[in-house]
Design a protein around this motif. Sequence first.
Motif, PDB file in Angstrom:
ATOM      1  N   HIS A 126       0.851  -1.191   0.000  1.00  0.00           N
ATOM      2  CA  HIS A 126       0.000   0.000   0.000  1.00  0.00           C
ATOM      3  C   HIS A 126       0.890   1.246   0.000  1.00  0.00           C
ATOM      4  N   ARG A 127       0.721   2.076  -1.025  1.00  0.00           N
ATOM      5  CA  ARG A 127       1.433   3.352  -1.110  1.00  0.00           C
ATOM      6  C   ARG A 127       0.562   4.421  -0.465  1.00  0.00           C
ATOM      7  N   THR A 128       1.016   4.959   0.648  1.00  0.00           N
ATOM      8  CA  THR A 128       0.206   5.935   1.387  1.00  0.00           C
ATOM      9  C   THR A 128       0.184   7.269   0.655  1.00  0.00           C
ATOM     10  N   ARG A 129      -0.649   8.172   1.149  1.00  0.00           N
ATOM     11  CA  ARG A 129      -0.729   9.511   0.552  1.00  0.00           C
ATOM     12  C   ARG A 129       0.462  10.378   0.942  1.00  0.00           C
ATOM     13  N   ILE A 130       1.247   9.905   1.896  1.00  0.00           N
ATOM     14  CA  ILE A 130       2.489  10.603   2.248  1.00  0.00           C
ATOM     15  C   ILE A 130       3.552  10.182   1.246  1.00  0.00           C
ATOM     16  N   LYS A 131       4.099  11.117   0.510  1.00  0.00           N
ATOM     17  CA  LYS A 131       5.049  10.818  -0.558  1.00  0.00           C
ATOM     18  C   LYS A 131       6.235  10.013  -0.027  1.00  0.00           C
ATOM     19  N   GLY A 132       6.493   8.870  -0.661  1.00  0.00           N
ATOM     20  CA  GLY A 132       7.633   8.040  -0.304  1.00  0.00           C
ATOM     21  C   GLY A 132       7.370   7.011   0.773  1.00  0.00           C
ATOM     22  N   LYS A 134       6.482  -4.759   6.721  1.00  0.00           N
ATOM     23  CA  LYS A 134       7.563  -3.823   6.436  1.00  0.00           C
ATOM     24  C   LYS A 134       7.007  -2.416   6.245  1.00  0.00           C
ATOM     25  N   LEU A 135       7.673  -1.442   6.824  1.00  0.00           N
ATOM     26  CA  LEU A 135       7.356  -0.023   6.646  1.00  0.00           C
ATOM     27  C   LEU A 135       8.547   0.629   5.971  1.00  0.00           C
ATOM     28  N   GLY A 136       8.332   1.232   4.804  1.00  0.00           N
ATOM     29  CA  GLY A 136       9.441   1.818   4.050  1.00  0.00           C
ATOM     30  C   GLY A 136       9.186   3.268   3.698  1.00  0.00           C
ATOM     31  N   TYR A 137      10.257   4.038   3.703  1.00  0.00           N
ATOM     32  CA  TYR A 137      10.156   5.461   3.329  1.00  0.00           C
ATOM     33  C   TYR A 137      11.367   5.807   2.466  1.00  0.00           C
ATOM     34  N   SER A 138      11.118   6.354   1.283  1.00  0.00           N
ATOM     35  CA  SER A 138      12.180   6.753   0.359  1.00  0.00           C
ATOM     36  C   SER A 138      12.158   8.266   0.176  1.00  0.00           C
TER      37      SER A 138
END
Length: 288
Positions: A237-243, A283-287
């Motif tokens: 799931h790609r959240t509305r928070i960018k990255g 997994k929680l990921g942020y780019s």
Amino acid sequence: MESRNRFNTWALYVQDEVALGEKTTLNAGARYDKSMGNLNSFNPRLGLIVAPRAGTAVKLLCGSAFRAPNTAELFYASPAVGYNASVGLRPEKIRTYELVLEQSLTPHLFAIGSLYHYRVKDLISTVTDPSDPTFLTYANTGSVNATGVDFELQGKWSWLEGRASYSYQEVKNGSTGQIVRHSPKHVGKLNLIVPLWSERTTAGVEIQYLSSRRNESSDGNSETVRGYTVANLTLLHRTRIKGLEVSAGAKNLFGEKYSDPSSTDDLPQISAIPRDGRTFWVKLGYSF
């Protein structure tokens, strides 16, 4: 035994592409490496590409590459463990030859087929030290030949993205002609990605098939480790928070019981190592 070694590594690579006509291109390159242990390696690469019509490409590829010995293989020595440092160790070398056909079947479906032959020589293995049979050491021991075919389909639609592939190969000892242990003849893969309630959320399914492999028991007899099919599931799931992305899934979704061959060098008493059953992960990921 403690060892301190200083070394420099460097490489030079050149490449050029020449148009031989409207439908034919020649891609040529070469690389020269100098690695630790003062080992030198020169490796050329050639690719002839013919595109007889739109959506079709035929490629004839050949080249070579190498793997330099690592620090342990070059310098490791331990009288307590029974290892002597290697002498005159050379890089492993591989020569590759490949014929590839790429074909667009529809605007959404693409196919690739290839026929290949590889030859690997100067393989680095653990052997009995000829100067002292009570010790082991690393040495270049032989060659391996691999011949096979690959087929792959790639598709992408608004509701589905997928890839399916199948490989058949025979990997043989260059001296005896026998099938190399641990080498499967058949490998199959299927990957599917489907959007769920929105484009931000997708489900991915991966299915992997590996045929049986030959192994050797501690008494030198040949054994067979059976093949297996394993399925993995991933939700993304790609959240509305960018990255920011959140994913979760299950490996070995159906709890397949399977094993991989062990190395008789490291684990002579065990012919196969059981793999994990069903495993869940998040997994929680942020780019950025």
